[in-house]
Design a protein around this motif. Structure first.
Motif, PDB file in Angstrom:
ATOM      1  N   ASN A 319      90.506 -59.041  40.252  1.00  9.98           N
ATOM      2  CA  ASN A 319      90.612 -60.474  39.977  1.00  9.98           C
ATOM      3  C   ASN A 319      90.166 -60.834  38.556  1.00  9.98           C
ATOM      4  O   ASN A 319      90.499 -61.906  38.049  1.00  9.98           O
ATOM      5  CB  ASN A 319      89.785 -61.273  40.991  1.00  9.98           C
ATOM      6  N   HIS A 320      89.376 -59.941  37.953  1.00  9.90           N
ATOM      7  CA  HIS A 320      88.856 -60.220  36.616  1.00  9.90           C
ATOM      8  C   HIS A 320      89.155 -59.085  35.648  1.00  9.90           C
ATOM      9  O   HIS A 320      88.464 -58.923  34.637  1.00  9.90           O
ATOM     10  CB  HIS A 320      87.352 -60.509  36.687  1.00  9.90           C
ATOM     11  N   PHE A 321      90.176 -58.306  35.962  1.00  7.22           N
ATOM     12  CA  PHE A 321      90.584 -57.216  35.082  1.00  7.22           C
ATOM     13  C   PHE A 321      91.521 -57.765  34.001  1.00  7.22           C
ATOM     14  O   PHE A 321      92.253 -58.734  34.239  1.00  7.22           O
ATOM     15  CB  PHE A 321      91.295 -56.129  35.893  1.00  7.22           C
ATOM     16  N   ILE A 322      91.507 -57.151  32.818  1.00  8.06           N
ATOM     17  CA  ILE A 322      92.342 -57.640  31.710  1.00  8.06           C
ATOM     18  C   ILE A 322      93.783 -57.868  32.183  1.00  8.06           C
ATOM     19  O   ILE A 322      94.380 -57.007  32.811  1.00  8.06           O
ATOM     20  CB  ILE A 322      92.311 -56.678  30.505  1.00  8.06           C
ATOM     21  N   PRO A 323      94.341 -59.037  31.908  1.00  3.19           N
ATOM     22  CA  PRO A 323      95.636 -59.405  32.496  1.00  3.19           C
ATOM     23  C   PRO A 323      96.849 -58.924  31.703  1.00  3.19           C
ATOM     24  O   PRO A 323      96.750 -58.601  30.509  1.00  3.19           O
ATOM     25  CB  PRO A 323      95.588 -60.932  32.489  1.00  3.19           C
ATOM     26  N   TYR A 324      97.978 -58.894  32.366  1.00  3.95           N
ATOM     27  CA  TYR A 324      99.272 -58.694  31.712  1.00  3.95           C
ATOM     28  C   TYR A 324      99.567 -59.946  30.879  1.00  3.95           C
ATOM     29  O   TYR A 324      99.349 -61.061  31.334  1.00  3.95           O
ATOM     30  CB  TYR A 324     100.362 -58.497  32.767  1.00  3.95           C
ATOM     31  N   LEU A 325     100.047 -59.751  29.644  1.00 11.50           N
ATOM     32  CA  LEU A 325     100.322 -60.875  28.745  1.00 11.50           C
ATOM     33  C   LEU A 325     101.695 -60.728  28.097  1.00 11.50           C
ATOM     34  O   LEU A 325     102.186 -59.611  27.927  1.00 11.50           O
ATOM     35  CB  LEU A 325      99.255 -60.948  27.634  1.00 11.50           C
ATOM     36  N   THR A 326     102.292 -61.850  27.716  1.00  9.55           N
ATOM     37  CA  THR A 326     103.589 -61.814  27.025  1.00  9.55           C
ATOM     38  C   THR A 326     103.512 -62.455  25.646  1.00  9.55           C
ATOM     39  O   THR A 326     104.510 -62.540  24.940  1.00  9.55           O
ATOM     40  CB  THR A 326     104.669 -62.542  27.848  1.00  9.55           C
ATOM     41  N   SER A 327     102.314 -62.907  25.262  1.00  8.47           N
ATOM     42  CA  SER A 327     102.164 -63.585  23.978  1.00  8.47           C
ATOM     43  C   SER A 327     100.731 -63.416  23.480  1.00  8.47           C
ATOM     44  O   SER A 327      99.831 -63.061  24.244  1.00  8.47           O
ATOM     45  CB  SER A 327     102.495 -65.073  24.134  1.00  8.47           C
ATOM     46  N   THR A 328     100.538 -63.694  22.178  1.00  7.60           N
ATOM     47  CA  THR A 328      99.174 -63.683  21.628  1.00  7.60           C
ATOM     48  C   THR A 328      98.769 -65.087  21.173  1.00  7.60           C
ATOM     49  O   THR A 328      97.831 -65.237  20.390  1.00  7.60           O
ATOM     50  CB  THR A 328      99.079 -62.720  20.430  1.00  7.60           C
ATOM     51  N   ASP A 329      99.473 -66.118  21.656  1.00  9.15           N
ATOM     52  CA  ASP A 329      99.155 -67.484  21.223  1.00  9.15           C
ATOM     53  C   ASP A 329      97.832 -67.956  21.840  1.00  9.15           C
ATOM     54  O   ASP A 329      97.210 -67.243  22.636  1.00  9.15           O
ATOM     55  CB  ASP A 329     100.295 -68.448  21.553  1.00  9.15           C
ATOM     56  N   GLN A 330      97.422 -69.168  21.481  1.00  8.56           N
ATOM     57  CA  GLN A 330      96.125 -69.681  21.916  1.00  8.56           C
ATOM     58  C   GLN A 330      96.028 -69.768  23.438  1.00  8.56           C
ATOM     59  O   GLN A 330      94.983 -69.464  24.032  1.00  8.56           O
ATOM     60  CB  GLN A 330      95.869 -71.062  21.298  1.00  8.56           C
ATOM     61  N   ASN A 331      97.106 -70.178  24.089  1.00  3.13           N
ATOM     62  CA  ASN A 331      97.105 -70.258  25.553  1.00  3.13           C
ATOM     63  C   ASN A 331      96.863 -68.880  26.181  1.00  3.13           C
ATOM     64  O   ASN A 331      96.136 -68.765  27.172  1.00  3.13           O
ATOM     65  CB  ASN A 331      98.431 -70.832  26.059  1.00  3.13           C
ATOM     66  N   SER A 332      97.479 -67.852  25.601  1.00  4.58           N
ATOM     67  CA  SER A 332      97.300 -66.491  26.121  1.00  4.58           C
ATOM     68  C   SER A 332      95.871 -66.013  25.914  1.00  4.58           C
ATOM     69  O   SER A 332      95.289 -65.363  26.785  1.00  4.58           O
ATOM     70  CB  SER A 332      98.277 -65.529  25.423  1.00  4.58           C
ATOM     71  N   MET A 333      95.297 -66.339  24.750  1.00  2.00           N
ATOM     72  CA  MET A 333      93.894 -65.981  24.489  1.00  2.00           C
ATOM     73  C   MET A 333      92.975 -66.659  25.497  1.00  2.00           C
ATOM     74  O   MET A 333      92.059 -66.028  26.047  1.00  2.00           O
ATOM     75  CB  MET A 333      93.490 -66.401  23.070  1.00  2.00           C
ATOM     76  N   ASN A 334      93.219 -67.944  25.732  1.00  2.00           N
ATOM     77  CA  ASN A 334      92.393 -68.683  26.692  1.00  2.00           C
ATOM     78  C   ASN A 334      92.528 -68.101  28.098  1.00  2.00           C
ATOM     79  O   ASN A 334      91.537 -67.994  28.829  1.00  2.00           O
ATOM     80  CB  ASN A 334      92.786 -70.164  26.709  1.00  2.00           C
ATOM     81  N   TYR A 335      93.754 -67.732  28.465  1.00  2.00           N
ATOM     82  CA  TYR A 335      93.992 -67.134  29.775  1.00  2.00           C
ATOM     83  C   TYR A 335      93.263 -65.797  29.889  1.00  2.00           C
ATOM     84  O   TYR A 335      92.623 -65.510  30.917  1.00  2.00           O
ATOM     85  CB  TYR A 335      95.495 -66.944  29.994  1.00  2.00           C
ATOM     86  N   PHE A 336      93.338 -64.990  28.840  1.00  2.00           N
ATOM     87  CA  PHE A 336      92.644 -63.699  28.807  1.00  2.00           C
ATOM     88  C   PHE A 336      91.147 -63.898  29.050  1.00  2.00           C
ATOM     89  O   PHE A 336      90.538 -63.235  29.906  1.00  2.00           O
ATOM     90  CB  PHE A 336      92.891 -63.029  27.448  1.00  2.00           C
ATOM     91  N   LEU A 337      90.544 -64.837  28.310  1.00  2.00           N
ATOM     92  CA  LEU A 337      89.104 -65.094  28.435  1.00  2.00           C
ATOM     93  C   LEU A 337      88.754 -65.636  29.819  1.00  2.00           C
ATOM     94  O   LEU A 337      87.707 -65.291  30.394  1.00  2.00           O
ATOM     95  CB  LEU A 337      88.647 -66.066  27.352  1.00  2.00           C
ATOM     96  N   GLN A 338      89.612 -66.475  30.350  1.00  2.00           N
ATOM     97  CA  GLN A 338      89.386 -67.039  31.688  1.00  2.00           C
ATOM     98  C   GLN A 338      89.368 -65.923  32.744  1.00  2.00           C
ATOM     99  O   GLN A 338      88.492 -65.896  33.611  1.00  2.00           O
ATOM    100  CB  GLN A 338      90.494 -68.036  31.996  1.00  2.00           C
ATOM    101  N   VAL A 339      90.324 -64.999  32.649  1.00  2.00           N
ATOM    102  CA  VAL A 339      90.413 -63.917  33.643  1.00  2.00           C
ATOM    103  C   VAL A 339      89.205 -62.981  33.555  1.00  2.00           C
ATOM    104  O   VAL A 339      88.621 -62.616  34.575  1.00  2.00           O
ATOM    105  CB  VAL A 339      91.723 -63.112  33.467  1.00  2.00           C
TER     106      VAL A 339
END
Length: 554
Positions: A319-339
């Motif tokens: 549930n808190h493992f580094i997530p799959y991402l499709t972008s490096t934009d600010q939203n993706s960074m925030n999502y990464f930190l949230q996870v």
């Protein structure tokens, strides 16, 4: 005349700096190598049909056409380019004859003196030459844009800096200092290569920095290449050693994040190949069992570093493992930190793989410190091939599939505990789901429907099947640096049956001493081998003739 010479040097330097992205230059180099001698020759067939652990057919001995390291280094025109720039941070234990760490207060002074010596010797290597170091290739010499110097750093203390050319600019690298992330308990020596564009360039810097450490340390101290000090009585928070890779110069942010996703999928496989901390307080976590020549040791934890170091890496919670991402934009960074449940990128960077570094690189922090330079470079080539695979998929407008945090985290835990002999079990993941994105990935990641993967060793074999074309295209497949990784899962090793890594090598040393009535403390062996395997970066503990199935050969 002087102007003409400078123009010529500038032209040659520019031509070399383009090499990492020039596939035609690479092809030309391969033809030159082929002219010098065949890549490899096939030896005897090896029957592995009785051992269900081995996938593939028609196993044969493979004799790679190897040359002495000094010849490879001097033959710059045939160096192997990297598709991405690559730098490695290598953490080393500093300890005395008994494995004890020097007192922290004492080391503040001693470390500064060691770094001063390192600056002096590095300057001699670059501008005068030293008999105990190989000559610096002119290409590397031209990329060093200033004499080595020292600087005070808040975290690292006194550090040796090197200014190194990178594209049309340059970077300043803290190449020799203590690890800034370590608490005041003790000191870890961190050696950092510059960002390199060639395989041999990377091996040169890794080997030279190790030898520099050997040359500068006082006689009462040693460098030890292992992820855990085997003589330490108990694990101390933060005091473990890793190899961190930085990959850069991606063609786009989309390519970079897809490369991150590719590496993420194979985190359990990378751990299984690089685990190298099976001994603490001079003993493993269980009896070392050898069955039919194979070091099984089923209950011996292969990476005590990863088992204990839960604050500076990812964890096994899907549930808190580094997530799959499709972008490096600010939203993706925030999502990464949230996870990963971190408040900032500064805190969030302590993960297995991190795609948001200040330098535009992907940082891979998962690998245990290896005993040999050879294996370090091999892991670097494997990461390069993964990123190159992502580039090729993107060119075909195919997204890197997502193996899912549940599957990755579950098998991550198994790899830490048992290495290559761990069971491989997909979690909520089907072949059909993966095949929607990439049929080849689905087939190799999970195995065919009639031959599903059961062990991580098999998963690693299929990872190599999946990356075979990229390894061939890049000139990595028959590289001496790739040989120990291939031996780990395909064989053969002179003293044990695969699967085997440097963790099993440590366990075999321990068992050998125990069986022969000796003190099973392997500390001094590691001190000795650390030097042996850095003096010649082609040397490594997994001695023997490589065997490969037809599926991995031309």
């Amino acid at each position: 005349m002087a102007k003409d010479k400078k123009k010529k040097q500038k032209k040659e330097k520019k031509k070399k700096s383009k090499g990492s992205g020039d596939i035609f230059a690479h092809t030309k180099a391969q033809k030159g190598k082929a002219a010098a001698g065949a890549w490899y020759t096939l030896g005897n067939p090896i029957d592995k049909s009785h051992d269900k652990l081995f996938l593939g057919t028609d196993y044969r001995e493979v004799y790679i056409n190897e040359r002495p390291w000094s010849e490879m280094l001097a033959d710059v025109q045939y160096w192997t380019p990297l598709p991405f720039t690559h730098g490695i941070e290598m953490e080393l234990i500093i300890a005395d004859d008994n494995g004890n760490y020097p007192p922290g207060d004492e080391m503040v002074f001693r470390m500064k003196e060691i770094v001063k010596d390192a600056i002096k010797i590095m300057d001699q290597i670059l501008y005068e030459g030293r008999s105990d170091f190989l000559p610096v290739p002119e290409y590397i010499h031209q990329k060093v844009l200033a004499r080595p110097w020292g600087r005070d750093d808040i975290e690292k203390g006194y550090a040796m800096n090197i200014r190194y050319a990178l594209g049309g600019s340059s970077v300043d690298i803290d190449t020799f200092a203590r690890d800034g992330n370590v608490t005041a308990i003790t000191y870890i020596l961190e050696l950092v290569t510059p960002p390199c564009e060639y395989v041999e360039e990377l091996a040169y810097w890794a080997s030279t920095l190790f030898l520099l450490a050997k040359a500068t340390l006082p006689k009462d101290l040693h460098i030890i290449a292992s992820a855990i000090n085997p003589a330490t009585r108990e694990y101390m928070r933060g005091v473990s050693q890793a190899d961190h890779s930085h990959l850069g110069t991606f063609q786009s942010e989309t390519e970079k994040i897809q490369a991150y996703c590719m590496i993420r999928n194979f985190i359990p496989h990378i751990i299984a190949l690089t685990c190298n901390s099976p001994i603490l307080n001079n003993k493993p976590t269980d009896v070392v069992k050898v069955i039919n020549g194979r070091i099984t040791a089923p209950n011996c934890v292969r990476s005590l570093r990863l088992k204990n170091n839960t604050t500076m890496l990812s964890n096994n919670d899907p549930n808190h493992f580094i997530p799959y991402l499709t972008s490096t934009d600010q939203n993706s960074m925030n999502y990464f930190l949230q996870v990963v449940q971190k408040a900032s990128l500064e805190d969030g960077r302590f993960q297995d793989v991190f795609p948001f570094t200040d330098w535009g690189t992907i940082e891979v922090r998962i690998s245990d410190a290896q005993i040999s330079i050879c294996r370090r470079i091999g892991i670097g080539l494997l990461l390069q091939a993964m990123c190159y695979k992502a580039r090729k998929l993107l060119a075909k407008e195919v997204w890197v599939p997502d193996a899912g945090s549940a599957t990755i985290a579950y098998n991550r835990k198994g790899a830490i505990e048992r290495g290559l002999i761990a069971l491989f079990r997909p979690q909520n993941l089907t072949r059909e789901h993966l095949a929607k994105y990439d049929r080849e990935f689905a087939e190799q990641y999970l195995g065919p429907a009639n031959q599903p993967i059961r062990y991580l060793a098999q998963a690693v074999q299929r990872m190599f099947f999946y990356l075979k074309e990229e390894l061939k295209e890049l000139g990595f497949l028959y590289s001496p640096f790739m040989k120990p990784l291939l031996q780990s899962v395909f064989g053969s090793v002179s003293y044990a049956e695969p699967p085997i890594t440097e963790a099993e090598y440590q366990l075999s040393l321990y068992k050998y001493k125990l069986d022969n009535g000796e003190n099973p403390n392997i500390l001094y062996d590691l001190i000795y081998f650390t030097i042996q395997y850095c003096q010649d970066p082609l040397n490594n503990p997994l001695t023997g003739v490589l065997t490969l199935p037809k599926e991995m050969r031309d």
